[in-house]
Design an enzyme around this catalytic site. Structure first.
Site, PDB file in Angstrom:
ATOM      1  N   ASP A  93      -8.309   4.669   3.911  1.00  0.00           N
ATOM      2  CA  ASP A  93      -7.087   3.804   4.178  1.00  0.00           C
ATOM      3  C   ASP A  93      -6.671   3.215   2.614  1.00  0.00           C
ATOM      4  OD1 ASP A  93      -5.177   2.466   5.491  1.00  0.00           O
ATOM      5  OD2 ASP A  93      -6.559   0.776   5.943  1.00  0.00           O
ATOM      6  N   HIS A  94      -5.457   3.330   2.333  1.00  0.00           N
ATOM      7  CA  HIS A  94      -5.126   2.715   1.172  1.00  0.00           C
ATOM      8  C   HIS A  94      -5.858   3.136  -0.092  1.00  0.00           C
ATOM      9  CE1 HIS A  94      -2.255   0.240   2.874  1.00  0.00           C
ATOM     10  NE2 HIS A  94      -2.876  -0.083   3.875  1.00  0.00           N
ATOM     11  N   GLU A 147       2.834   7.059   0.159  1.00  0.00           N
ATOM     12  CA  GLU A 147       3.382   5.713   0.837  1.00  0.00           C
ATOM     13  C   GLU A 147       4.706   5.438  -0.360  1.00  0.00           C
ATOM     14  OE1 GLU A 147       1.332   2.095   1.848  1.00  0.00           O
ATOM     15  OE2 GLU A 147       3.114   1.044   1.726  1.00  0.00           O
ATOM     16  N   SER A 237      -0.467  -4.629  13.581  1.00  0.00           N
ATOM     17  CA  SER A 237      -1.134  -5.379  14.499  1.00  0.00           C
ATOM     18  C   SER A 237       0.002  -6.400  15.406  1.00  0.00           C
ATOM     19  CB  SER A 237      -2.298  -6.326  14.013  1.00  0.00           C
ATOM     20  OG  SER A 237      -3.444  -5.326  13.765  1.00  0.00           O
ATOM     21  N   ASN A 277      -1.194   2.262  12.321  1.00  0.00           N
ATOM     22  CA  ASN A 277      -2.465   1.314  11.793  1.00  0.00           C
ATOM     23  C   ASN A 277      -2.673  -0.086  12.359  1.00  0.00           C
ATOM     24  OD1 ASN A 277      -2.225   3.801   9.851  1.00  0.00           O
ATOM     25  ND2 ASN A 277      -2.482   2.535   8.182  1.00  0.00           N
ATOM     26  N   ASP A 279      -5.771  -2.990  12.373  1.00  0.00           N
ATOM     27  CA  ASP A 279      -6.955  -3.729  11.923  1.00  0.00           C
ATOM     28  C   ASP A 279      -7.015  -5.044  12.355  1.00  0.00           C
ATOM     29  OD1 ASP A 279      -9.223  -4.308  10.618  1.00  0.00           O
ATOM     30  OD2 ASP A 279      -8.496  -4.042   8.619  1.00  0.00           O
ATOM     31  N   SER A 280      -5.994  -5.849  11.962  1.00  0.00           N
ATOM     32  CA  SER A 280      -6.215  -7.385  12.117  1.00  0.00           C
ATOM     33  C   SER A 280      -6.285  -7.871  13.738  1.00  0.00           C
ATOM     34  CB  SER A 280      -4.836  -7.915  11.694  1.00  0.00           C
ATOM     35  OG  SER A 280      -4.724  -7.898  10.435  1.00  0.00           O
TER      36      SER A 280
HETATM   37  P1  13P Z   1      -2.837  -4.781  10.301  1.00  0.00           P
HETATM   38  O1  13P Z   1      -3.210  -5.896   9.420  1.00  0.00           O
HETATM   39  O2  13P Z   1      -1.472  -5.069  10.804  1.00  0.00           O
HETATM   40  O3  13P Z   1      -3.828  -4.585  11.335  1.00  0.00           O
HETATM   41  O4  13P Z   1      -2.665  -3.517   9.680  1.00  0.00           O
HETATM   42  C1  13P Z   1      -3.551  -2.903   9.262  1.00  0.00           C
HETATM   43  C2  13P Z   1      -3.373  -1.462   8.203  1.00  0.00           C
HETATM   44  O5  13P Z   1      -2.287  -1.212   8.023  1.00  0.00           O
HETATM   45  C3  13P Z   1      -4.290  -0.821   7.799  1.00  0.00           C
HETATM   46  O6  13P Z   1      -3.872   0.257   6.802  1.00  0.00           O
HETATM   47  O1  G3H Z   2      -4.689  -2.262   5.128  1.00  0.00           O
HETATM   48  C1  G3H Z   2      -5.555  -2.964   5.370  1.00  0.00           C
HETATM   49  C2  G3H Z   2      -6.732  -3.023   6.108  1.00  0.00           C
HETATM   50  O2  G3H Z   2      -6.508  -3.899   7.084  1.00  0.00           O
HETATM   51  C3  G3H Z   2      -8.064  -3.110   5.602  1.00  0.00           C
HETATM   52  O3  G3H Z   2      -8.615  -4.339   5.123  1.00  0.00           O
HETATM   53  O4  G3H Z   2      -9.142  -3.946   2.596  1.00  0.00           O
HETATM   54  O5  G3H Z   2      -9.876  -5.993   3.900  1.00  0.00           O
HETATM   55  O6  G3H Z   2     -10.841  -3.784   4.733  1.00  0.00           O
HETATM   56  P1  G3H Z   2      -9.771  -4.394   3.993  1.00  0.00           P
HETATM   57 ZN    ZN Z   3      -2.268  -0.634   5.697  1.00  0.00          ZN
END
Ligand code: 13P
Ligand code: G3H
Ligand code: ZN
Length: 332
Positions: A93-94, A147, A237, A277, A279-280
């Protein structure tokens, strides 16, 4: 050098093709620890959903890259043990550099994101293309997400946010020049629990923030220019108010929390958006349950007694997403 196929993982080629055609989105859930991974696997097996396990650079730093790779391999075996061999992708991711992407590809990732979205356009193209050439030339084809457009952050001022949306007139050129397998776009989502500033939102009578809608007009323009091409939404999220309330009830402070409403994600999932995606929301679910246990049982000090309820809540959350929001249930 280890290939993802040896670990039982798959890339995203077939999954996204099916998702775009079928009008649903594959969940891309981030993980950093065992409980999150167990919850993801349990939920995706029970709902028979394909899943993308996401690892950020921060997760690699926190959990160790070798641990994470074996955990992903463990997830494949765990799914089988639970009785359903769901397709599992291990995705960076990223990714912010060629070296990081290369390292992940060489250590078992089946998919990587190269995020050049903050670079000038031509630099983004050059970096993304370099990663694509490397990923696609592997014995086992590794997929690449690029992206275009920068996700708004809560610190940005309003005018900057508008200039950061993906520009539809760039997408064809970007995809053609880079060869990416999927494209993350910016249509109003953002990372974290504060996706909009309070002044961008309206409020219900009891003070709950209602965010402005996503820019579906931009998404439609992009779909016209890239028919059937897999689109990715980050920052998706929903920031459930129930979790925010539990966290605040038990001592937390999360003012101005606001996410993307589920009905908008449901709508997006029916379009060419094939990876969403999240995560939060998982962080909120875990934190809510851990705070609750700590507050209600102050003598508890066995981590299994608070991580266990957190894991159960996470599983519930992910099942809900797969069944009620993304439409991925039953698609494995
Ligand atoms: P949220 O912070 O909205 O969960 O997004 C997560 C995300 O984009 C991870 O790449
Ligand atoms: O896009 C970001 C994701 O929520 C990952 O977050 O870099 O804190 O692991 P993090
Ligand atoms: Zn992201």
């Amino acid at each position: 050098m280890v290939s993802y196929k040896e670990l039982g993982l798959v890339n995203t080629v077939e999954l996204v093709k099916k998702a775009v055609k079928g009008g649903y989105a594959i969940p891309a859930y981030n993980f950093n620890n065992m409980e999150q991974l167990q919850a993801i696997v349990q939920a995706c097996v029970e709902t028979k959903s394909p899943v993308i396990l996401q690892v950020s650079a921060g997760a690699r730093k926190y959990a160790n890259q070798t641990m994470l790779r074996y955990m992903a391999q463990g997830a494949v075996e765990y799914a089988k043990e639970l009785g359903f061999n769901v397709p599992i992708v291990l995705h960076l991711d990223h990714g912010d550099s060629f070296e990081l992407c290369k390292n992940c590809i060489e250590t078992g990732f089946s998919s990587v994101m190269i995020d050049g979205s903050s670079l000038p356009y031509e630099e983004n193209v050059a970096l993304t293309k370099k990663v694509v050439e490397f990923a696609h030339s592997q014995k086992d084809y590794v997929t690449v997400e690029g992206e275009l457009g920068v996700l708004a952050g809560v610190e940005d001022d309003v005018s900057a946010e508008h200039s950061h949306y993906t520009q539809p007139q760039e997408v064809q050129d970007f995809v053609k020049k880079t060869g990416v397998d999927s494209l993350a776009i910016s249509i109003g989502t953002s990372h974290g629990r504060m996706k909009f500033k309070p002044e961008q939102c309206t409020k219900t009578a009891d003070g709950v923030l209602i965010p402005p809608p996503l820019r579906f007009d931009i998404l439609e323009e992009i779909e016209k220019r890239l028919p059937g091409f897999p689109i990715v939404l980050h920052g998706s999220s929903s920031v459930p108010i129930e979790y925010v309330k539990i966290i605040e009830k038990f001592g937390g402070k999360l003012s101005d929390s606001v996410g993307i409403p589920e009905e908008q994600l449901r709508k997006a999932a029916k379009s060419a958006v094939c990876k969403i995606n999240i995560d939060s929301d998982g962080r909120l679910a875990m934190t809510a349950m851990i705070r609750k246990v700590f507050s209600e049982k102050p003598d508890e000090f066995d981590p299994r007694k608070y991580l266990g309820p957190a894991r159960d809540e996470l599983k519930k959350l992910y099942m809900h997403k797969n069944l009620e929001v993304l439409g991925s249930a039953g698609k494995a």
